[in-house]
Motif scaffolding. Structure first.
Motif, PDB file in Angstrom:
ATOM      1  N   THR A 206      -9.382   5.392  -6.057  1.00  0.00           N
ATOM      2  CA  THR A 206      -9.747   4.243  -5.226  1.00  0.00           C
ATOM      3  C   THR A 206      -8.726   3.137  -5.473  1.00  0.00           C
ATOM      4  O   THR A 206      -8.236   2.973  -6.583  1.00  0.00           O
ATOM      5  CB  THR A 206     -11.155   3.703  -5.559  1.00  0.00           C
ATOM      6  OG1 THR A 206     -11.146   3.179  -6.883  1.00  0.00           O
ATOM      7  CG2 THR A 206     -12.216   4.780  -5.451  1.00  0.00           C
ATOM      8  N   CYS A 213     -12.674  -2.616  -2.548  1.00  0.00           N
ATOM      9  CA  CYS A 213     -12.078  -1.319  -2.238  1.00  0.00           C
ATOM     10  C   CYS A 213     -11.348  -1.376  -0.891  1.00  0.00           C
ATOM     11  O   CYS A 213     -11.916  -1.782   0.119  1.00  0.00           O
ATOM     12  CB  CYS A 213     -13.170  -0.252  -2.201  1.00  0.00           C
ATOM     13  SG  CYS A 213     -12.523   1.361  -1.721  1.00  0.00           S
ATOM     14  N   VAL A 216      -9.175   4.972  -0.286  1.00  0.00           N
ATOM     15  CA  VAL A 216      -9.610   6.068  -1.154  1.00  0.00           C
ATOM     16  C   VAL A 216      -8.786   7.303  -0.810  1.00  0.00           C
ATOM     17  O   VAL A 216      -8.669   7.658   0.371  1.00  0.00           O
ATOM     18  CB  VAL A 216     -11.117   6.358  -0.952  1.00  0.00           C
ATOM     19  CG1 VAL A 216     -11.540   7.619  -1.704  1.00  0.00           C
ATOM     20  CG2 VAL A 216     -11.956   5.158  -1.389  1.00  0.00           C
ATOM     21  N   GLU A 250     -17.776   4.862 -10.737  1.00  0.00           N
ATOM     22  CA  GLU A 250     -16.412   4.317 -10.678  1.00  0.00           C
ATOM     23  C   GLU A 250     -15.819   4.334 -12.079  1.00  0.00           C
ATOM     24  O   GLU A 250     -16.520   4.008 -13.051  1.00  0.00           O
ATOM     25  CB  GLU A 250     -16.437   2.886 -10.163  1.00  0.00           C
ATOM     26  CG  GLU A 250     -16.968   2.755  -8.749  1.00  0.00           C
ATOM     27  CD  GLU A 250     -17.043   1.299  -8.321  1.00  0.00           C
ATOM     28  OE1 GLU A 250     -16.022   0.761  -7.888  1.00  0.00           O
ATOM     29  OE2 GLU A 250     -18.135   0.704  -8.449  1.00  0.00           O
ATOM     30  N   SER A 271     -16.723   5.045  -1.994  1.00  0.00           N
ATOM     31  CA  SER A 271     -15.706   6.014  -2.434  1.00  0.00           C
ATOM     32  C   SER A 271     -16.017   7.425  -1.939  1.00  0.00           C
ATOM     33  O   SER A 271     -15.192   8.324  -2.106  1.00  0.00           O
ATOM     34  CB  SER A 271     -15.588   6.004  -3.951  1.00  0.00           C
ATOM     35  OG  SER A 271     -16.816   6.422  -4.527  1.00  0.00           O
TER      36      SER A 271
END
Ligand code: ADP
Length: 379
Positions: A206, A213, A216, A250, A271
């Motif tokens: 990511t 974010c 990805v 994460e 993600s």
């Protein structure tokens, strides 16, 4: 289980829509506004904030099982109704250690999973000596209700820390952790069934900007040992919490190849959006399968790799950005997902694009991302 109640009506609930149709499941959504993305795919709605447990009891009366697209719920109030034959998946006890970031870190540490060094701030405490052990910069985080970097501050020195804390009435609402000079950020989506079977999606890279974010890449370019280590972390965590449903995890990967867990999302996660177009079973279908007690699907990629790019708001506007979306859709192998939010604001997630690729090449994936971003944000 045919009628699923979803607490939260944002894009994560909206993206369950196609899977629900495919599985013959009805979605009933608890959300505060009729304009929220998931209202369009819901059979019925309960118009209320996600932390309104009385509304959740009404949701329960209409459904066979209740799940979460948003974890900012009132667990104490919900636990009073969990006993009345209301089935939450994941169960509330699986959320209890996670909703406060300090409790979450403690839970992970107690499971002997690798986490950054951290400590909680006590009210009025002199933290100079604790801080000295970590060394600046440090990361100051709100213990609750942080998302998309809201409530996460990278602090360069003691004066800035004091300044930031002075803005808050109560410093015990924060934790402090070491700044991890990560080489990459990684994530994994994992699902656990009612029977306790765990499946994991490919580990992804990511890329965050200003803690939000942006992109990805699936799969991440990491060693098989690193992938196995991260899969093992997912198994340990989901089994320990006896999760039913999908979780996102994460992580940081350091320059020396060390993996540290950053954060757990007890739900589908940004993600994993690539899985809608790039995997045999999307994270959204997987989540519904799990909470409905169906067998889990195959999480594997059906292409060599994929890049997902978030379309973030960059202005306050009510535009639907039609022409930009059309240009994005013209990119070969591109899938544009537009969340139909009525208002754009800087940083707001308005949609995403996934492009399937026939090779595994990080540079090439980044080039595709740059193309998408130049169409979306302009130069
Ligand atoms: P949120 O809940 O808002 O997503 P996170 O804890 O995931 O907050 O932090 C958001 C981003 O901030 C991370 O993706 C990472 O880029 C950065 N970050 C968070 N914690 C650290 C840390 N300890 N060291 C370095 N960067 C961090």
């Amino acid at each position: 289980m045919k009628r699923v109640g979803v607490i939260g009506g944002g894009q994560l609930a909206w993206m369950m829509g196609d899977a629900a149709k495919k599985l013959g499941v009805e979605l009933i959504v608890q959300t505060p506004s009729k304009n929220d993305p998931a209202v369009s795919i819901a059979q019925d709605i309960v118009l209320a904030n996600v932390d309104d447990a009385i509304a959740t009891a009404a949701l329960a009366a209409k459904t066979d099982v209740i799940t979460f697209e948003n974890e900012f719920v009132n667990l104490d109030a919900l636990s009073l109704i969990e006993h009345q034959d209301i089935c939450f998946r994941p169960r509330l006890a699986a959320l209890t250690p996670l909703l406060d970031k300090y409790h979450q870190r403690c839970y992970l540490r107690d499971l002997r999973l690798p986490v950054p060094q951290f400590f909680a701030l006590e009210q009025q405490e002199d933290i100079t000596s604790k801080i000295e052990k970590l060394g600046f910069p440090v990361v100051l985080k709100s213990r609750r209700h942080g998302y998309d970097g809201q409530g996460t501050f990278i602090i360069p020195d003691l004066a800035s820390l004091q300044q930031q804390l002075d803005l808050s009435l109560n410093q015990s609402l924060f934790l402090i952790e070491e700044f991890v000079p990560f080489e990459r950020e990684l994530a994994i989506i994992a699902a656990r069934s009612v029977e306790g079977k765990v499946v994991t999606y490919p580990v992804v890279e990511t890329q965050q900007e200003q803690q939000v974010c942006r992109r990805v890449i699936a799969p991440a370019d990491i060693t098989p040992n690193q992938a196995a280590e991260i899969e093992a972390i997912a198994h340990t965590l989901l089994n320990s919490l006896q999760v039913v449903g999908v979780f996102g995890i994460e992580l940081f990967l350091t320059a020396t190849g060390k993996v540290l867990v950053n954060e757990i999302a007890p739900r589908t996660h940004n993600s994993g959006h690539f899985s809608l177009d790039a995997c045999e079973t999307s994270q959204f279908e997987q989540h519904l399968r799990a909470v409905c007690g169906l067998p889990l699907g195959n999480p594997a990629l059906h292409c060599a790799s994929a890049i997902m790019v978030n379309l973030l708001g960059y202005e306050t506007s009510s535009s639907d950005y039609h022409s930009q979306r059309q240009k994005l859709a013209e990119i070969p192998q591109a899938f544009v997902h537009w969340y139909n939010k009525t208002e754009s604001r800087p940083g707001r997630k308005l949609g995403h694009v996934t492009v399937l690729l026939d090779h595994q090449n990080r540079e090439a994936a980044n080039t595709v991302a740059q193309n998408i971003e130049s169409i979306w944000y302009g130069n």
